[in-house]
Design a protein around this motif. Structure first.
Motif, mmCIF file in Angstrom:
data_model
loop_
_atom_site.group_PDB
_atom_site.id
_atom_site.type_symbol
_atom_site.label_atom_id
_atom_site.label_comp_id
_atom_site.label_asym_id
_atom_site.label_seq_id
_atom_site.Cartn_x
_atom_site.Cartn_y
_atom_site.Cartn_z
ATOM 1 N N UNK A 43 21.375 119.533 32.133
ATOM 2 C CA UNK A 43 21.603 117.998 32.320
ATOM 3 C C UNK A 43 22.547 117.542 31.245
ATOM 4 N N UNK A 44 22.404 117.991 30.019
ATOM 5 C CA UNK A 44 23.320 117.439 28.859
ATOM 6 C C UNK A 44 24.828 118.207 28.977
ATOM 7 N N UNK A 68 27.978 121.553 21.621
ATOM 8 C CA UNK A 68 27.464 120.275 21.272
ATOM 9 C C UNK A 68 25.805 120.302 21.932
ATOM 10 N N UNK A 69 25.721 120.671 23.167
ATOM 11 C CA UNK A 69 24.219 120.898 23.488
ATOM 12 C C UNK A 69 23.443 121.800 22.693
ATOM 13 N N UNK A 70 23.957 123.044 22.415
ATOM 14 C CA UNK A 70 22.920 123.937 21.493
ATOM 15 C C UNK A 70 22.901 123.232 20.039
ATOM 16 N N UNK A 71 23.997 122.693 19.396
ATOM 17 C CA UNK A 71 23.672 122.104 18.392
ATOM 18 C C UNK A 71 22.762 120.868 18.384
ATOM 19 N N UNK A 72 22.582 119.977 19.348
ATOM 20 C CA UNK A 72 21.683 119.096 19.503
ATOM 21 C C UNK A 72 20.395 119.617 19.772
ATOM 22 N N UNK A 73 20.207 120.914 20.321
ATOM 23 C CA UNK A 73 18.858 121.509 20.649
ATOM 24 C C UNK A 73 18.468 122.135 19.327
#
Length: 108
Positions: A43-44, A68-73
């Motif tokens: 979703x992100x 960005x999603x992998x960094x946020x994870x």
């Protein structure tokens, strides 16, 4: 270096450390936490890519949204959990990959 090689290199760089950490942390879709990682990353990534596509070419928006999603994870794993889980990162990677495939296939 063409786009396919860049994507392959990014996937290998992100997947290998997760694989090494997950050797003693099994990944299974029966675990609710892993399903949540897949769904939230999916979703992100889609939301971010659709937003970025207004200003960037499609491939750049997918790339930036995925990173960005992998960094946020990764930040979530390091900051909020008591230990780093490679199998959670594999769930994140599956969500990001699924989102990228949907964006390219459906032409969102």
């Amino acid at each position: 270096m063409n786009l396919i090689r860049k994507i392959f290199l990014v996937v290998i760089v992100l997947l290998y450390p997760s694989y090494a950490f997950s050797l003693n942390d099994s990944f299974s879709f029966n675990q609710t936490d892993k399903r949540l990682h897949v769904v939230s990353s999916y979703a992100l990534t889609i939301t971010t890519a659709v937003f970025l596509e207004k200003k960037l070419p499609k491939w750049k928006s997918i790339f930036y949204a995925s990173m960005l999603t992998m960094i946020a994870g990764t930040v979530k794993e390091l900051a909020l959990d008591d230990h780093y889980s490679g199998s959670d990162q594999i769930g994140n990677l599956l969500g990001v990959t699924g989102a990228a495939l949907v964006i390219v296939t459906i032409d969102l």
